[in-house]
Write a protein that holds these residues in place. Structure first.
Motif, short mmCIF file in Angstrom:
data_model
loop_
_atom_site.label_atom_id
_atom_site.label_comp_id
_atom_site.label_asym_id
_atom_site.label_seq_id
_atom_site.Cartn_x
_atom_site.Cartn_y
_atom_site.Cartn_z
N SER A 45 0.83 -1.21 0.00
CA SER A 45 0.00 0.00 0.00
C SER A 45 0.86 1.26 0.00
O SER A 45 0.55 2.24 -0.71
CB SER A 45 -0.92 0.00 1.23
OG SER A 45 -1.79 -1.11 1.22
N LEU A 56 1.31 6.53 -6.91
CA LEU A 56 0.19 7.40 -7.28
C LEU A 56 0.60 8.87 -7.24
O LEU A 56 0.29 9.64 -8.17
CB LEU A 56 -0.98 7.14 -6.33
CG LEU A 56 -2.22 8.02 -6.53
CD1 LEU A 56 -2.85 7.78 -7.88
CD2 LEU A 56 -3.23 7.76 -5.41
N LEU A 75 -8.74 8.46 -4.50
CA LEU A 75 -7.96 7.22 -4.53
C LEU A 75 -6.87 7.22 -3.47
O LEU A 75 -6.58 6.17 -2.87
CB LEU A 75 -7.34 7.04 -5.92
CG LEU A 75 -6.60 5.73 -6.18
CD1 LEU A 75 -7.52 4.54 -5.96
CD2 LEU A 75 -6.04 5.71 -7.60
N LEU A 89 -6.47 4.50 -0.43
CA LEU A 89 -5.24 3.76 -0.10
C LEU A 89 -4.88 3.91 1.38
O LEU A 89 -4.42 2.94 2.01
CB LEU A 89 -4.09 4.25 -0.97
CG LEU A 89 -3.87 3.53 -2.30
CD1 LEU A 89 -2.79 4.21 -3.11
CD2 LEU A 89 -3.50 2.07 -2.05
N THR A 118 -7.12 1.66 3.31
CA THR A 118 -6.76 0.26 3.09
C THR A 118 -5.52 -0.12 3.89
O THR A 118 -5.46 -1.22 4.49
CB THR A 118 -6.50 0.02 1.59
OG1 THR A 118 -7.66 0.41 0.85
CG2 THR A 118 -6.21 -1.44 1.31
N CYS A 125 -13.18 3.37 3.28
CA CYS A 125 -12.94 2.71 1.99
C CYS A 125 -14.19 2.72 1.11
O CYS A 125 -14.15 3.09 -0.07
CB CYS A 125 -12.47 1.28 2.23
SG CYS A 125 -10.83 1.13 2.96
N THR A 152 -15.05 -5.17 -7.19
CA THR A 152 -14.60 -4.95 -5.80
C THR A 152 -15.77 -5.02 -4.83
O THR A 152 -15.66 -5.64 -3.75
CB THR A 152 -13.91 -3.58 -5.70
OG1 THR A 152 -12.84 -3.51 -6.65
CG2 THR A 152 -13.35 -3.36 -4.32
N LEU A 196 -6.90 -3.77 -3.02
CA LEU A 196 -5.66 -3.47 -3.74
C LEU A 196 -5.64 -4.08 -5.13
O LEU A 196 -5.30 -3.42 -6.12
CB LEU A 196 -4.45 -3.95 -2.94
CG LEU A 196 -4.12 -3.21 -1.63
CD1 LEU A 196 -2.86 -3.77 -1.01
CD2 LEU A 196 -3.95 -1.71 -1.88
N TYR A 235 -9.13 -3.08 -7.45
CA TYR A 235 -9.48 -1.68 -7.70
C TYR A 235 -8.27 -0.76 -7.78
O TYR A 235 -8.12 -0.02 -8.75
CB TYR A 235 -10.44 -1.18 -6.62
CG TYR A 235 -10.80 0.28 -6.81
CD1 TYR A 235 -11.66 0.66 -7.83
CD2 TYR A 235 -10.27 1.27 -5.99
CE1 TYR A 235 -11.97 2.00 -8.03
CE2 TYR A 235 -10.59 2.60 -6.17
CZ TYR A 235 -11.44 2.95 -7.19
OH TYR A 235 -11.75 4.27 -7.39
N THR A 236 -7.42 -0.79 -6.76
CA THR A 236 -6.35 0.21 -6.69
C THR A 236 -5.34 0.06 -7.82
O THR A 236 -5.02 1.03 -8.52
CB THR A 236 -5.63 0.12 -5.33
OG1 THR A 236 -6.58 0.22 -4.28
CG2 THR A 236 -4.61 1.24 -5.20
N GLU A 265 -6.83 0.88 -11.26
CA GLU A 265 -7.16 2.30 -11.36
C GLU A 265 -5.90 3.14 -11.57
O GLU A 265 -5.91 4.10 -12.37
CB GLU A 265 -7.89 2.75 -10.10
CG GLU A 265 -8.49 4.13 -10.18
CD GLU A 265 -9.63 4.23 -11.17
OE1 GLU A 265 -9.90 5.35 -11.63
OE2 GLU A 265 -10.24 3.18 -11.48
N ILE A 266 -4.82 2.81 -10.88
CA ILE A 266 -3.58 3.55 -11.09
C ILE A 266 -3.05 3.33 -12.50
O ILE A 266 -2.54 4.26 -13.15
CB ILE A 266 -2.53 3.13 -10.03
CG1 ILE A 266 -2.98 3.60 -8.64
CG2 ILE A 266 -1.16 3.71 -10.35
CD1 ILE A 266 -2.05 3.17 -7.52
#
Length: 418
Positions: free
Chosen positions: A43, A50, A69, A73, A76, A109, A226, A270, A273-274, A277-278
């Motif tokens: 993370s 990011l 976002l 994070l 998370t 979240c 997610t 993570l 989604y994360t 998305e990044i």
């Protein structure tokens, strides 16, 4: 532990509260601890990535979701850190952090996910989304509701079981067990608002798939996956925590159930989604920028070509009209003195000495229409009788010319040269 026996894998200086972190016989504690530690590191790396990619983002609509976002994070990473509170033993601080932070972190979240779904719904229908501060303000507002609920619930719970004197064994036991002495059903009921956020994310992500702008549906699919996996995890741990543990494993399974739920759901955040998305924040912005540059460059070439064609056509029409007004001439410019054959050309624009002389001759002796106009040339001949020179205008090829005579009345008379 009651007999002060140090478990295998733990040192003599390790307190009994932390035996689950080092006891090799407690397999679930070591496995969950490893996944939680890896999640914290991952993370942190994603958060740095990011922030480092923000200057390279060209798409403003995607850049507006960076703040949401980043908050996602942070929450998370907090879930991974909270896992250690369920691995270690119970005391006042660990139980208080469990009861309060479990709903607060999950609420943060899912609040960020819900605002991202709202942003995608606007983008997929209008093509333009809200600004970054609007999304962050909405996520904070949704998150504060859960903070207020958990704070009120924790205060009421502690006040209902007041602490006794610390020097008293019973009082100290009550002080130690007060935040932990909560029924499992009460703990689940305090998370109703978080469950509402989860269902809202599912509905909002489904609505994204019905929009007309297809480039945003991929982000909606990430939110939908997610949320669906989160629903599955929450249904599993609630059923196990409320009903399964009492019938199968007893209270000893409560902490492993909540710890595994935290780690599993955090890793879903993570991986589903994360990370995607990044990747979309950087790759889609570059591709869209390249597409727009190519599109605008092609349009520019097309406009330039049209302008050139129109200008050439206009010039052709103007030149054609100009040529119709002018008399017929040769295609190439010809000097008035080029190809001179002794005859007077009408293309002479500037008068010369010969032109002046020929004009004077025509005024004095006009010719008929059948005679040829001869260009006079000056020559000098000697006269025998008078002993004086008389300028003569000879004629070529035996034609008639004019000679100047000083004794004549008008100064010119007609002579013939053979």
């Amino acid at each position: 532990m009651a007999a002060n026996v140090t478990p295998q894998g733990c040192g003599p200086n390790v307190g009994s509260l932390y035996y689950n972190l080092c006891d090799i016989t407690v397999v679930w504690g070591i496995v969950v601890e490893a996944f939680a530690a890896a999640g914290i590191v991952f993370s942190f790396v994603l958060f740095i990535a990011l922030l480092a990619s923000v200057p390279f983002m060209q798409d403003k609509t995607r850049k507006n979701s960076v703040g949401v976002l980043a908050c996602f994070l942070v929450c998370t990473a907090g879930l991974f850190c909270l896992t250690f509170a369920f691995i270690v033993g119970k005391d006042f601080s660990t139980c208080a952090s469990r009861r309060f932070l479990f709903g607060v972190l999950f609420g943060g979240c899912f609040a960020c996910l819900l605002m991202q779904c709202v942003n995608l719904n606007i983008l997929v229908r209008r093509g333009r989304g809200p600004r970054a501060w609007v999304l962050c303000l909405g996520a904070v507002g949704l998150w504060l509701v859960e903070v207020v609920i958990n704070t009120e619930w924790l205060i009421i719970t502690v006040v209902r079981h007041p602490q006794g004197p610390l020097n008293s064994t019973a009082g100290s036991d009550r002080a130690t067990a007060t935040p932990c002495n909560i029924a499992n059903k009460d703990f689940v009921m305090a998370l109703i608002y978080v469950m509402t956020l989860i269902l809202a994310v599912v509905v909002a992500s489904l609505a994204v798939m019905a929009g007309k702008h297809k480039q945003w549906k991929k982000d909606g699919a990430f939110c939908l996956l997610t949320s669906l996996f989160s629903v599955g995890i929450w249904v599993a741990w609630i059923v196990m925590y409320v009903y399964g543990n009492q019938r199968r494993g007893g209270p000893t399974w409560d902490d492993p159930t909540l710890a595994i739920a935290l780690v599993a759901n955090a890793w879903v955040f993570l991986t589903l989604y994360t990370i995607p998305e990044i990747c979309c924040l950087t790759s889609d912005g570059d591709s869209q920028q390249g597409f727009e540059e190519n599109l605008y460059s092609n349009r520019g070439v097309g406009y330039e070509t049209i302008l050139k064609e129109q200008s050439s056509q206009n010039m052709f029409v103007e030149n054609k009209a100009f040529s119709m007004d002018e008399p017929n001439q040769a295609s190439k410019p010809v000097s008035p003195y080029s190809g001179y054959n002794g005859q007077l050309r009408s293309s002479v624009y500037h008068p010369t000495e010969l032109a002046v002389i020929s004009k004077a001759v025509r005024n004095q002796h006009p010719l008929d229409s059948t005679s040829n106009m001869i260009i006079p040339r000056a020559s000098t001949n000697s006269a025998a009788s008078s002993g004086s020179s008389t300028p003569t205008i000879p004629a070529e090829n035996g034609n008639t010319a004019y000679t100047h005579n000083g004794n004549s009345g008008n100064g010119l008379h007609r002579t013939t040269q053979w």
